[in-house]
Write a protein that holds these residues in place. Structure first.
Motif, PDB file in Angstrom:
ATOM      1  N   PHE A  33       0.856  -1.177   0.000  1.00 19.20           N
ATOM      2  CA  PHE A  33       0.000   0.000   0.000  1.00 19.20           C
ATOM      3  C   PHE A  33       0.899   1.237   0.000  1.00 19.20           C
ATOM      4  O   PHE A  33       1.959   1.242   0.643  1.00 19.20           O
ATOM      5  N   GLY A  34       0.500   2.278  -0.708  1.00 21.91           N
ATOM      6  CA  GLY A  34       1.314   3.484  -0.742  1.00 21.91           C
ATOM      7  C   GLY A  34       0.533   4.702  -1.207  1.00 21.91           C
ATOM      8  O   GLY A  34      -0.583   4.595  -1.728  1.00 21.91           O
ATOM      9  N   LEU A  35       1.147   5.872  -1.014  1.00 20.91           N
ATOM     10  CA  LEU A  35       0.541   7.143  -1.415  1.00 20.91           C
ATOM     11  C   LEU A  35       1.664   8.161  -1.604  1.00 20.91           C
ATOM     12  O   LEU A  35       2.719   8.063  -0.954  1.00 20.91           O
ATOM     13  N   LYS A  74       1.701   9.800   6.504  1.00 17.25           N
ATOM     14  CA  LYS A  74       1.737   8.798   7.571  1.00 17.25           C
ATOM     15  C   LYS A  74       0.330   8.531   8.099  1.00 17.25           C
ATOM     16  O   LYS A  74      -0.071   7.384   8.296  1.00 17.25           O
ATOM     17  N   ARG A  75      -0.430   9.601   8.315  1.00 13.83           N
ATOM     18  CA  ARG A  75      -1.808   9.439   8.787  1.00 13.83           C
ATOM     19  C   ARG A  75      -2.626   8.619   7.798  1.00 13.83           C
ATOM     20  O   ARG A  75      -3.374   7.719   8.180  1.00 13.83           O
ATOM     21  N   SER A  76      -2.482   8.910   6.509  1.00 10.11           N
ATOM     22  CA  SER A  76      -3.249   8.199   5.485  1.00 10.11           C
ATOM     23  C   SER A  76      -2.933   6.709   5.488  1.00 10.11           C
ATOM     24  O   SER A  76      -3.836   5.869   5.383  1.00 10.11           O
ATOM     25  N   SER A 122       5.035   4.069   1.907  1.00 10.36           N
ATOM     26  CA  SER A 122       4.495   2.775   1.515  1.00 10.36           C
ATOM     27  C   SER A 122       4.793   1.750   2.594  1.00 10.36           C
ATOM     28  O   SER A 122       5.667   1.953   3.447  1.00 10.36           O
ATOM     29  N   ALA A 123       4.059   0.667   2.553  1.00 14.17           N
ATOM     30  CA  ALA A 123       4.263  -0.433   3.505  1.00 14.17           C
ATOM     31  C   ALA A 123       3.722  -1.700   2.877  1.00 14.17           C
ATOM     32  O   ALA A 123       2.943  -1.660   1.912  1.00 14.17           O
ATOM     33  N   ARG A 124       4.135  -2.829   3.440  1.00 14.99           N
ATOM     34  CA  ARG A 124       3.626  -4.123   2.985  1.00 14.99           C
ATOM     35  C   ARG A 124       3.170  -4.910   4.212  1.00 14.99           C
ATOM     36  O   ARG A 124       3.864  -4.946   5.224  1.00 14.99           O
ATOM     37  N   TRP A 125       1.996  -5.519   4.087  1.00 14.84           N
ATOM     38  CA  TRP A 125       1.497  -6.305   5.203  1.00 14.84           C
ATOM     39  C   TRP A 125       0.558  -7.397   4.718  1.00 14.84           C
ATOM     40  O   TRP A 125       0.060  -7.373   3.599  1.00 14.84           O
ATOM     41  N   ALA A 126       0.339  -8.351   5.614  1.00 12.16           N
ATOM     42  CA  ALA A 126      -0.661  -9.405   5.407  1.00 12.16           C
ATOM     43  C   ALA A 126      -1.511  -9.478   6.655  1.00 12.16           C
ATOM     44  O   ALA A 126      -1.041  -9.185   7.758  1.00 12.16           O
ATOM     45  N   ARG A 127      -2.761  -9.841   6.492  1.00 13.17           N
ATOM     46  CA  ARG A 127      -3.627  -9.992   7.659  1.00 13.17           C
ATOM     47  C   ARG A 127      -4.636 -11.103   7.399  1.00 13.17           C
ATOM     48  O   ARG A 127      -4.982 -11.416   6.264  1.00 13.17           O
TER      49      ARG A 127
END
Length: 301
Positions: free
Chosen positions: A85-87, A112-114, A283-288
């Motif tokens: 996810f990124g912006l 960061k808030r987004s 941006s960041a990467r995650w799984a849930r």
């Protein structure tokens, strides 16, 4: 998204008294997802959790007879796959030069808030979609289902059989069902409730149920409130927004609702010299997901 002088023209004047804006600080510390999900990292693009069960109950053996052999069976595999996810914000050099109020642009804080808000909403979608057959776990059924599989065959349910609105009695019924959950070998194992998850609209009724010394029902003022003695935490979730009537009791199940960071949020800033633009990104990467549906007793009221 680009920020030009025409976009922030009010910020170019010294006439402003204050700036009305969303909070951009401390968002990480106030995340909802950390209140109901197990948060950890992951070392690869995807990781798998494997269910196993067995060997079941021991058998009575007559003197001199051979002891029977048990077996351990594999169940389903749950895969956690990292998504990115990124912006980005683009700010012209003129907007930077002429802007007299740093808080107006505050690209780093806004991004960061987004991103953290996106993470919180993504975590809540697990409960939003809990009963949807379009969003399944490793056993190919929804999080809240009466058809969760067992390694040796058979199924179990983590849905309240007869849905009840939030009340002390409903919590007692849910807790009793949780304490009768089968283990992975199909034999009654039981779990313990640890918190109640619910849409924010239910906060007042759950405060009354969980915090009252005496039973909150009319005419039962001399009865001890067993709900308070359970020491459960109430967790109102503002992004559980598909319902105002559903709720769930979360258990002490070891590998239930999981949040796994592949890469925590990372910010970058760079200049496009040809256009004199300052670019900011995050941006960041995650799984849930969930590995064991015994993590919740869901009420589809």
């Amino acid at each position: 998204m680009a920020v030009f002088t025409g976009t922030v023209f009010h910020a170019l004047k010294n006439t402003l008294d204050s700036i009305v804006d969303d909070k951009t600080d401390g968002y990480e510390a106030n995340l909802d997802l950390t209140k109901f999900m197990r948060v950890r990292g992951m070392d690869d693009q995807y990781v798998d959790d494997l269910e196993t069960g067995g060997p079941g109950l021991a058998a009575e053996v007559a003197e001199g007879e051979e002891i029977p052999t048990g077996e351990v069976r594999e169940g389903f595999v749950t895969r956690y796959r990292a998504r990115k996810f990124g912006l980005r914000l683009i700010v012209t050099e003129e907007a930077i030069e002429d802007n007299k109020y740093d808080r107006v642009i505050n690209a780093g804080g806004r991004l960061k808030r987004s991103l953290y808000k996106t993470a919180d909403i993504d975590a809540a979608t697990i409960l939003v979609r809990a009963t949807s057959s379009s969003y399944t776990g490793g056993d190919a059924v929804a999080l809240a289902s009466a058809s969760h599989t067992l390694p040796a065959g058979g199924t179990f349910s983590n849905l309240m059989a007869t849905p009840m609105s939030p009340s002390r009695m409903a919590l007692i019924v849910a807790t009793s069902q949780i304490k009768k959950f089968p283990g992975h070998d199909g034999i009654t194992e039981g779990a313990l409730p640890v918190r109640v998850l619910y849409p924010t609209e239910q906060w007042a009724v759950w405060d009354g149920i969980l915090l009252s010394d005496k039973a909150p029902e009319p005419g039962a003022y001399n009865e001890i409130n067993v709900a308070k003695r359970m020491n459960l935490t109430g967790v109102p979730l503002k992004y559980w927004d598909n319902t105002t009537t559903n709720w769930a009791v979360q258990t002490d199940c070891e590998n239930g609702l999981n949040w796994r960071w592949r890469r925590k949020p990372k910010s970058r800033t760079w200049v496009e010299n040809s256009q004199e633009l300052m670019q900011h990104s995050i941006s960041a990467r995650w799984a849930r997901g969930w590995s064991d549906a015994r993590c919740v007793l869901f009420v589809d009221a």
